[in-house]
Design a protein around this motif. Structure first.
Motif, PDB file in Angstrom:
ATOM      1  N   THR A  39      11.894   5.969   3.473  1.00 33.42           N
ATOM      2  CA  THR A  39      10.547   6.529   3.430  1.00 33.42           C
ATOM      3  C   THR A  39      10.558   7.974   2.917  1.00 33.42           C
ATOM      4  O   THR A  39       9.526   8.643   2.917  1.00 33.42           O
ATOM      5  N   HIS A  67      -1.373   3.194  -6.049  1.00 36.98           N
ATOM      6  CA  HIS A  67      -1.254   1.738  -6.214  1.00 36.98           C
ATOM      7  C   HIS A  67       0.128   1.413  -6.771  1.00 36.98           C
ATOM      8  O   HIS A  67       0.628   2.129  -7.649  1.00 36.98           O
ATOM      9  N   LYS A  79       1.254  -4.370  -4.080  1.00 36.22           N
ATOM     10  CA  LYS A  79       2.078  -4.191  -2.884  1.00 36.22           C
ATOM     11  C   LYS A  79       1.585  -2.999  -2.071  1.00 36.22           C
ATOM     12  O   LYS A  79       1.604  -3.027  -0.849  1.00 36.22           O
ATOM     13  N   VAL A  80       1.172  -1.928  -2.756  1.00 38.63           N
ATOM     14  CA  VAL A  80       0.699  -0.722  -2.071  1.00 38.63           C
ATOM     15  C   VAL A  80      -0.670  -0.329  -2.633  1.00 38.63           C
ATOM     16  O   VAL A  80      -0.842  -0.241  -3.846  1.00 38.63           O
ATOM     17  N   ASP A  81      -1.602  -0.097  -1.745  1.00 36.05           N
ATOM     18  CA  ASP A  81      -2.922   0.452  -2.069  1.00 36.05           C
ATOM     19  C   ASP A  81      -3.252   1.368  -0.902  1.00 36.05           C
ATOM     20  O   ASP A  81      -3.733   0.915   0.137  1.00 36.05           O
ATOM     21  N   ALA A  82      -2.937   2.662  -1.055  1.00 34.77           N
ATOM     22  CA  ALA A  82      -3.035   3.581   0.074  1.00 34.77           C
ATOM     23  C   ALA A  82      -3.471   4.967  -0.376  1.00 34.77           C
ATOM     24  O   ALA A  82      -3.351   5.315  -1.553  1.00 34.77           O
ATOM     25  N   TYR A  89       2.599  11.049  -2.552  1.00 34.77           N
ATOM     26  CA  TYR A  89       2.482   9.813  -1.788  1.00 34.77           C
ATOM     27  C   TYR A  89       3.679   9.738  -0.850  1.00 34.77           C
ATOM     28  O   TYR A  89       4.831   9.827  -1.287  1.00 34.77           O
ATOM     29  N   TRP A 106       5.795   7.490   1.605  1.00 32.89           N
ATOM     30  CA  TRP A 106       6.117   6.076   1.802  1.00 32.89           C
ATOM     31  C   TRP A 106       6.073   5.673   3.271  1.00 32.89           C
ATOM     32  O   TRP A 106       6.376   6.465   4.149  1.00 32.89           O
ATOM     33  N   ASP A 115       6.492  -0.332   2.250  1.00 34.95           N
ATOM     34  CA  ASP A 115       6.363  -0.076   0.810  1.00 34.95           C
ATOM     35  C   ASP A 115       7.667  -0.323   0.073  1.00 34.95           C
ATOM     36  O   ASP A 115       7.669  -0.690  -1.106  1.00 34.95           O
TER      37      ASP A 115
END
Length: 107
Positions: free
Chosen positions: A10, A36, A46-49, A63, A65, A69
């Motif tokens: 992370t 994204h 897989k990631v939308d944050a 970003y 992690w 993710d």
């Protein structure tokens, strides 16, 4: 831009400077940012944050992690989506993707 991280890590966070067509940093004052990411060749996200603005005037974003993710080894395409105060939406980079490589971890 290419970013490499080990499976299940992370850290480090991904830092990026968002730039306009003239290679100048984008003013992010009052904007909101989403990150994204999808596996290369996939249409499933897989990631939308949410991402964080580090420097409004300098166009820098981060970003951070979470373990989910980076749990799957592979090559991914990523982007930052900016929603400006006037409601306009622009995605960076405009001309492709950030390549994220999640590499195998021994343990």
């Amino acid at each position: 831009m290419k970013f490499t991280i080990k499976q299940n890590d992370t850290s480090p966070a991904m830092l990026a400077t968002l730039k306009d067509a003239d290679d100048n940093p984008v003013d992010l004052t009052g904007a909101s940012i989403r990150f994204h990411m999808r596996k290369v060749g996939s249409t499933t996200v897989k990631v939308d944050a949410d991402a964080t603005i580090v420097d409004d005037d300098g166009g820098q974003v981060r970003y951070t992690w979470v373990a989910a993710d980076t749990d799957t080894v592979g090559a991914y395409q990523a982007e930052f989506e900016v929603t400006f105060t006037g409601g306009g939406i622009e995605t960076f980079p405009n001309n492709g993707f950030i390549l994220v490589e999640i590499t195998d971890d021994i343990a």
